[in-house]
Scaffold this motif. Sequence first.
Motif, PDB file in Angstrom:
ATOM      1  N   ASP A 131      44.394  52.353  51.586  1.00 11.78           N
ATOM      2  CA  ASP A 131      43.637  51.262  50.954  1.00 11.78           C
ATOM      3  C   ASP A 131      43.910  49.903  51.604  1.00 11.78           C
ATOM      4  O   ASP A 131      44.043  48.871  50.929  1.00 11.78           O
ATOM      5  CB  ASP A 131      43.918  51.214  49.446  1.00 11.78           C
ATOM      6  CG  ASP A 131      42.927  52.093  48.684  1.00 11.78           C
ATOM      7  OD1 ASP A 131      41.803  52.322  49.203  1.00 11.78           O
ATOM      8  OD2 ASP A 131      43.261  52.563  47.586  1.00 11.78           O
ATOM      9  N   HIS A 132      43.967  49.902  52.918  1.00 11.46           N
ATOM     10  CA  HIS A 132      44.351  48.676  53.630  1.00 11.46           C
ATOM     11  C   HIS A 132      43.325  47.559  53.486  1.00 11.46           C
ATOM     12  O   HIS A 132      43.663  46.398  53.668  1.00 11.46           O
ATOM     13  CB  HIS A 132      44.632  48.964  55.106  1.00 11.46           C
ATOM     14  CG  HIS A 132      43.414  49.231  55.931  1.00 11.46           C
ATOM     15  ND1 HIS A 132      42.727  50.411  55.886  1.00 11.46           N
ATOM     16  CD2 HIS A 132      42.754  48.457  56.825  1.00 11.46           C
ATOM     17  CE1 HIS A 132      41.694  50.356  56.719  1.00 11.46           C
ATOM     18  NE2 HIS A 132      41.686  49.174  57.304  1.00 11.46           N
ATOM     19  N   GLY A 133      42.078  47.908  53.140  1.00 13.92           N
ATOM     20  CA  GLY A 133      41.079  46.856  52.913  1.00 13.92           C
ATOM     21  C   GLY A 133      41.479  46.009  51.709  1.00 13.92           C
ATOM     22  O   GLY A 133      41.463  44.774  51.750  1.00 13.92           O
ATOM     23  N   TRP A 134      41.887  46.690  50.654  1.00 17.07           N
ATOM     24  CA  TRP A 134      42.273  45.977  49.424  1.00 17.07           C
ATOM     25  C   TRP A 134      43.590  45.232  49.605  1.00 17.07           C
ATOM     26  O   TRP A 134      43.709  44.070  49.235  1.00 17.07           O
ATOM     27  CB  TRP A 134      42.375  46.972  48.252  1.00 17.07           C
ATOM     28  CG  TRP A 134      41.057  47.293  47.623  1.00 17.07           C
ATOM     29  CD1 TRP A 134      40.454  46.625  46.598  1.00 17.07           C
ATOM     30  CD2 TRP A 134      40.151  48.347  47.988  1.00 17.07           C
ATOM     31  NE1 TRP A 134      39.251  47.208  46.287  1.00 17.07           N
ATOM     32  CE2 TRP A 134      39.040  48.255  47.114  1.00 17.07           C
ATOM     33  CE3 TRP A 134      40.161  49.348  48.947  1.00 17.07           C
ATOM     34  CZ2 TRP A 134      37.955  49.138  47.182  1.00 17.07           C
ATOM     35  CZ3 TRP A 134      39.089  50.226  49.015  1.00 17.07           C
ATOM     36  CH2 TRP A 134      38.004  50.122  48.152  1.00 17.07           C
ATOM     37  N   TRP A 135      44.575  45.926  50.183  1.00 17.83           N
ATOM     38  CA  TRP A 135      45.868  45.271  50.422  1.00 17.83           C
ATOM     39  C   TRP A 135      45.694  44.054  51.324  1.00 17.83           C
ATOM     40  O   TRP A 135      46.254  42.994  51.073  1.00 17.83           O
ATOM     41  CB  TRP A 135      46.840  46.243  51.108  1.00 17.83           C
ATOM     42  CG  TRP A 135      47.483  47.244  50.221  1.00 17.83           C
ATOM     43  CD1 TRP A 135      47.059  48.522  49.984  1.00 17.83           C
ATOM     44  CD2 TRP A 135      48.701  47.090  49.470  1.00 17.83           C
ATOM     45  NE1 TRP A 135      47.937  49.155  49.135  1.00 17.83           N
ATOM     46  CE2 TRP A 135      48.942  48.316  48.812  1.00 17.83           C
ATOM     47  CE3 TRP A 135      49.600  46.038  49.309  1.00 17.83           C
ATOM     48  CZ2 TRP A 135      50.064  48.514  47.990  1.00 17.83           C
ATOM     49  CZ3 TRP A 135      50.706  46.232  48.491  1.00 17.83           C
ATOM     50  CH2 TRP A 135      50.930  47.460  47.833  1.00 17.83           C
ATOM     51  N   GLY A 136      44.929  44.231  52.389  1.00 19.47           N
ATOM     52  CA  GLY A 136      44.762  43.163  53.380  1.00 19.47           C
ATOM     53  C   GLY A 136      44.058  41.960  52.775  1.00 19.47           C
ATOM     54  O   GLY A 136      44.467  40.810  52.971  1.00 19.47           O
ATOM     55  N   ALA A 137      42.986  42.230  52.002  1.00 19.71           N
ATOM     56  CA  ALA A 137      42.239  41.133  51.386  1.00 19.71           C
ATOM     57  C   ALA A 137      43.143  40.361  50.438  1.00 19.71           C
ATOM     58  O   ALA A 137      43.153  39.126  50.420  1.00 19.71           O
ATOM     59  CB  ALA A 137      41.032  41.689  50.641  1.00 19.71           C
ATOM     60  N   GLN A 138      43.925  41.088  49.671  1.00 22.49           N
ATOM     61  CA  GLN A 138      44.807  40.433  48.695  1.00 22.49           C
ATOM     62  C   GLN A 138      45.856  39.562  49.389  1.00 22.49           C
ATOM     63  O   GLN A 138      46.096  38.420  48.987  1.00 22.49           O
ATOM     64  CB  GLN A 138      45.496  41.509  47.855  1.00 22.49           C
ATOM     65  CG  GLN A 138      46.257  40.942  46.688  1.00 22.49           C
ATOM     66  CD  GLN A 138      46.882  42.026  45.827  1.00 22.49           C
ATOM     67  OE1 GLN A 138      46.928  43.195  46.202  1.00 22.49           O
ATOM     68  NE2 GLN A 138      47.356  41.620  44.670  1.00 22.49           N
ATOM     69  N   MET A 139      46.416  40.095  50.458  1.00 22.64           N
ATOM     70  CA  MET A 139      47.461  39.353  51.166  1.00 22.64           C
ATOM     71  C   MET A 139      46.935  38.073  51.815  1.00 22.64           C
ATOM     72  O   MET A 139      47.665  37.100  52.011  1.00 22.64           O
ATOM     73  CB  MET A 139      48.039  40.290  52.237  1.00 22.64           C
ATOM     74  CG  MET A 139      49.092  39.685  53.101  1.00 22.64           C
ATOM     75  SD  MET A 139      49.789  40.945  54.189  1.00 22.64           S
ATOM     76  CE  MET A 139      49.476  40.191  55.759  1.00 22.64           C
ATOM     77  N   LEU A 140      45.631  38.065  52.116  1.00 24.09           N
ATOM     78  CA  LEU A 140      45.060  36.913  52.824  1.00 24.09           C
ATOM     79  C   LEU A 140      44.292  35.965  51.909  1.00 24.09           C
ATOM     80  O   LEU A 140      44.004  34.825  52.279  1.00 24.09           O
ATOM     81  CB  LEU A 140      44.129  37.430  53.930  1.00 24.09           C
ATOM     82  CG  LEU A 140      44.878  38.154  55.053  1.00 24.09           C
ATOM     83  CD1 LEU A 140      43.987  39.128  55.787  1.00 24.09           C
ATOM     84  CD2 LEU A 140      45.474  37.134  56.027  1.00 24.09           C
ATOM     85  N   GLU A 141      43.949  36.443  50.734  1.00 24.95           N
ATOM     86  CA  GLU A 141      43.080  35.711  49.807  1.00 24.95           C
ATOM     87  C   GLU A 141      43.426  34.234  49.602  1.00 24.95           C
ATOM     88  O   GLU A 141      42.531  33.397  49.636  1.00 24.95           O
ATOM     89  CB  GLU A 141      43.084  36.421  48.457  1.00 24.95           C
ATOM     90  CG  GLU A 141      41.744  36.478  47.805  1.00 24.95           C
ATOM     91  CD  GLU A 141      41.542  37.793  47.063  1.00 24.95           C
ATOM     92  OE1 GLU A 141      42.491  38.271  46.403  1.00 24.95           O
ATOM     93  OE2 GLU A 141      40.430  38.329  47.153  1.00 24.95           O
ATOM     94  N   PRO A 142      44.699  33.864  49.410  1.00 22.98           N
ATOM     95  CA  PRO A 142      44.968  32.444  49.157  1.00 22.98           C
ATOM     96  C   PRO A 142      44.713  31.553  50.376  1.00 22.98           C
ATOM     97  O   PRO A 142      44.686  30.337  50.251  1.00 22.98           O
ATOM     98  CB  PRO A 142      46.462  32.410  48.808  1.00 22.98           C
ATOM     99  CG  PRO A 142      46.846  33.814  48.486  1.00 22.98           C
ATOM    100  CD  PRO A 142      45.916  34.683  49.280  1.00 22.98           C
ATOM    101  N   TYR A 143      44.566  32.142  51.549  1.00 18.29           N
ATOM    102  CA  TYR A 143      44.565  31.340  52.779  1.00 18.29           C
ATOM    103  C   TYR A 143      43.240  31.337  53.540  1.00 18.29           C
ATOM    104  O   TYR A 143      43.130  30.662  54.565  1.00 18.29           O
ATOM    105  CB  TYR A 143      45.685  31.836  53.713  1.00 18.29           C
ATOM    106  CG  TYR A 143      46.974  32.080  52.970  1.00 18.29           C
ATOM    107  CD1 TYR A 143      47.677  31.003  52.424  1.00 18.29           C
ATOM    108  CD2 TYR A 143      47.454  33.367  52.762  1.00 18.29           C
ATOM    109  CE1 TYR A 143      48.840  31.210  51.708  1.00 18.29           C
ATOM    110  CE2 TYR A 143      48.623  33.584  52.040  1.00 18.29           C
ATOM    111  CZ  TYR A 143      49.308  32.502  51.511  1.00 18.29           C
ATOM    112  OH  TYR A 143      50.453  32.712  50.796  1.00 18.29           O
TER     113      TYR A 143
END
Length: 262
Positions: A131-143
């Motif tokens: 689920d790297h799409g979800w993990w990746g989006a979450q990790m980058l979301e604030p920036y």
Amino acid sequence: METDRRAFLATLGTAAAIEAMPSEALADALEHHMIGQLDQAVSAQTPPQAAGPERTYRRGVGGLFVSQGSSLKQLEPMPPRPTLLDFFKLRFAPANHVLQSATRAMKTGMSEETTLACLLHDVVLGLIKPDHGWWGAQMLEPYVSAKVSWGIRYHQALRFYPDPSVGYEYPEMYYRIFGKDYAPPPHIEAAYKYARNHKWYMEARLITVNDLYSFDPNAKVSIEPFIELIGRHFKQPKEGLGNDNSPVAHMWRTIANPDQPL
Ligand SMILES: [Fe+2]
Ligand SMILES: [Fe+2]
């Protein structure tokens, strides 16, 4: 569950080492030890399962945590206030695939946001793969902008669905990875259906378009052409990624310090 105090202390080393441990670290170590004991006790009660594969790790573990060769790569320490560029150079490197994706986006005249999304779309794979799409989006979301993180979230699902309007075919490589009759799980299918009708569909779709062409082992790429674009579109926290107390700061800290034992 009874804890054998002596066995626990023996896991910590010499008496002097135990003496020197801050009480919080000692409490953490005890908790870790008890969790391990509990897991052992529970697995002893469950009937033995069929033997797993020869591997001693799960396939979904992030690339930073498993050796690509015979031994683990020595990691350089991160600076006190790490930037995205520091992560590229010291933790994501060589980052060849995402750099190839972004280079293709830039060369084909795609927007700066799409180029940034391509540059960042798989960086979370160092941390975790499922689920790297979800993990990746979450990790980058604030920036990044909402559009960029949205594209990153849904590129994972869109990879499995062709779109001839932009020349995206089902990747040949997936037949080898997932098998000939692979059907994506329901959450992927639902995400695809949702994204297909969304106004930002193309943001995720263009990531997959550049993804497909970005596995050339001889490509020479670098982060340099993207530095200004990152400056314009990535909200670098002044305290450094991982130190900014954002809801995802721990993810950046884990990538910065993957050797942390607890
Ligand atoms: Fe991906
Ligand atoms: Fe990718």
